[in-house]
Design a protein around this motif. Structure first.
Motif, PDB file in Angstrom:
ATOM      1  N   ARG A  57       0.833  -1.208   0.000  1.00 24.32           N
ATOM      2  CA  ARG A  57       0.000   0.000   0.000  1.00 24.32           C
ATOM      3  C   ARG A  57       0.870   1.262   0.000  1.00 24.32           C
ATOM      4  O   ARG A  57       0.590   2.218  -0.722  1.00 24.32           O
ATOM      5  CB  ARG A  57      -0.923  -0.016   1.228  1.00 24.32           C
ATOM      6  CG  ARG A  57      -1.919   1.112   1.229  1.00 24.32           C
ATOM      7  CD  ARG A  57      -2.928   1.002   2.360  1.00 24.32           C
ATOM      8  NE  ARG A  57      -2.276   1.033   3.650  1.00 24.32           N
ATOM      9  CZ  ARG A  57      -2.509   0.163   4.642  1.00 24.32           C
ATOM     10  NH1 ARG A  57      -3.371  -0.803   4.487  1.00 24.32           N
ATOM     11  NH2 ARG A  57      -1.866   0.271   5.776  1.00 24.32           N
ATOM     12  N   GLU A  58       1.949   1.250   0.765  1.00 25.68           N
ATOM     13  CA  GLU A  58       2.849   2.402   0.806  1.00 25.68           C
ATOM     14  C   GLU A  58       3.566   2.601  -0.534  1.00 25.68           C
ATOM     15  O   GLU A  58       3.752   3.729  -0.977  1.00 25.68           O
ATOM     16  CB  GLU A  58       3.864   2.250   1.949  1.00 25.68           C
ATOM     17  CG  GLU A  58       3.252   2.315   3.332  1.00 25.68           C
ATOM     18  CD  GLU A  58       2.583   3.646   3.635  1.00 25.68           C
ATOM     19  OE1 GLU A  58       3.188   4.697   3.373  1.00 25.68           O
ATOM     20  OE2 GLU A  58       1.441   3.627   4.139  1.00 25.68           O
ATOM     21  N   LYS A  60       2.362   1.747  -3.447  1.00 25.68           N
ATOM     22  CA  LYS A  60       1.333   2.260  -4.362  1.00 25.68           C
ATOM     23  C   LYS A  60       1.135   3.758  -4.148  1.00 25.68           C
ATOM     24  O   LYS A  60       1.038   4.524  -5.119  1.00 25.68           O
ATOM     25  CB  LYS A  60       0.016   1.512  -4.124  1.00 25.68           C
ATOM     26  CG  LYS A  60      -1.092   1.935  -5.056  1.00 25.68           C
ATOM     27  CD  LYS A  60      -2.351   1.134  -4.809  1.00 25.68           C
ATOM     28  CE  LYS A  60      -3.457   1.610  -5.738  1.00 25.68           C
ATOM     29  NZ  LYS A  60      -4.717   0.954  -5.464  1.00 25.68           N
ATOM     30  N   LYS A  61       1.109   4.202  -2.894  1.00 24.71           N
ATOM     31  CA  LYS A  61       0.966   5.634  -2.597  1.00 24.71           C
ATOM     32  C   LYS A  61       2.112   6.429  -3.216  1.00 24.71           C
ATOM     33  O   LYS A  61       1.894   7.489  -3.808  1.00 24.71           O
ATOM     34  CB  LYS A  61       0.984   5.886  -1.082  1.00 24.71           C
ATOM     35  CG  LYS A  61      -0.267   5.539  -0.360  1.00 24.71           C
ATOM     36  CD  LYS A  61      -0.084   5.876   1.116  1.00 24.71           C
ATOM     37  CE  LYS A  61      -1.189   5.350   1.977  1.00 24.71           C
ATOM     38  NZ  LYS A  61      -0.941   5.614   3.406  1.00 24.71           N
ATOM     39  N   ARG A  62       3.333   5.907  -3.065  1.00 22.23           N
ATOM     40  CA  ARG A  62       4.509   6.611  -3.593  1.00 22.23           C
ATOM     41  C   ARG A  62       4.449   6.710  -5.122  1.00 22.23           C
ATOM     42  O   ARG A  62       4.752   7.745  -5.690  1.00 22.23           O
ATOM     43  CB  ARG A  62       5.806   5.908  -3.181  1.00 22.23           C
ATOM     44  CG  ARG A  62       6.032   5.716  -1.701  1.00 22.23           C
ATOM     45  CD  ARG A  62       6.309   6.991  -0.969  1.00 22.23           C
ATOM     46  NE  ARG A  62       6.603   6.903   0.440  1.00 22.23           N
ATOM     47  CZ  ARG A  62       5.829   6.438   1.405  1.00 22.23           C
ATOM     48  NH1 ARG A  62       4.683   5.886   1.130  1.00 22.23           N
ATOM     49  NH2 ARG A  62       6.191   6.508   2.666  1.00 22.23           N
ATOM     50  N   GLU A  64       1.773   6.604  -7.065  1.00 27.67           N
ATOM     51  CA  GLU A  64       0.700   7.517  -7.470  1.00 27.67           C
ATOM     52  C   GLU A  64       1.122   8.965  -7.265  1.00 27.67           C
ATOM     53  O   GLU A  64       0.853   9.818  -8.103  1.00 27.67           O
ATOM     54  CB  GLU A  64      -0.573   7.205  -6.687  1.00 27.67           C
ATOM     55  CG  GLU A  64      -1.232   5.910  -7.117  1.00 27.67           C
ATOM     56  CD  GLU A  64      -2.401   5.492  -6.231  1.00 27.67           C
ATOM     57  OE1 GLU A  64      -2.631   6.125  -5.173  1.00 27.67           O
ATOM     58  OE2 GLU A  64      -3.084   4.525  -6.607  1.00 27.67           O
ATOM     59  N   SER A  65       1.799   9.247  -6.155  1.00 28.62           N
ATOM     60  CA  SER A  65       2.277  10.604  -5.907  1.00 28.62           C
ATOM     61  C   SER A  65       3.292  11.019  -6.959  1.00 28.62           C
ATOM     62  O   SER A  65       3.256  12.144  -7.462  1.00 28.62           O
ATOM     63  CB  SER A  65       2.920  10.700  -4.518  1.00 28.62           C
ATOM     64  OG  SER A  65       1.973  10.478  -3.511  1.00 28.62           O
TER      65      SER A  65
END
Length: 151
Positions: A57-58, A60-62, A64-65
């Protein structure tokens, strides 16, 4: 404490001693996310499988950012996010290549049984995700299942 979480803590200590600011910051954020996950809802210590889900999840966040930063012309910020994602990827199991992914999807389709069509995509995705166990990104898995079902 899970084995993976212990390794992350040990790596944080090593990075701090080596004065590696990028790795130290990334691992601190990861440990913070793990602690938050442990204290939210049903309070319990995470096992390795749950730690891998938080790491995914982390990452994926990175990613996307980084994508948003790139679209808005802020490549220096995108590079920071991608570097953090690369550090976190070191804690994931080896990712499946395309042939392995297709074989896994075939197994999931056989497991679900019946005629493989888009109506059964949810069931196939559930089986394939369980079989992949963190070795394939959800988006990549979904795309592969869709292409397999449309053939």
């Amino acid at each position: 404490m899970s084995e993976l979480k212990g390794k992350i803590r040990a790596d944080l200590t090593t990075a701090m001693k080596a004065r590696d600011k990028d790795t130290t910051g990334t691992l601190r954020m990861l440990l913070s996310a793990l602690t938050q996950e442990e204290t939210t809802g049903a309070k319990h210590e995470l096992n390795d499988e749950e730690v891998l889900k938080v790491i995914a999840r982390e990452i994926k966040k990175r990613r996307e950012s980084a994508e948003v930063y790139t679209e808005n012309g802020r490549q220096e910020l995108a590079d920071v996010e991608l570097k953090e994602a690369a550090i976190l990827e070191g804690y994931q199991p080896e990712q499946l290549d395309d042939d392995q992914l297709n074989a896994l999807i075939d197994e999931a389709i056989a497991e679900v049984g019946g005629e493989a069509d888009m109506k059964k995509m949810g069931q196939i995705m559930k089986a394939a995700t369980a079989k992949a166990a963190g070795r394939a990104d959800g988006k990549r898995l979904s795309t592969a299942v869709k292409s397999r079902l449309s053939n």
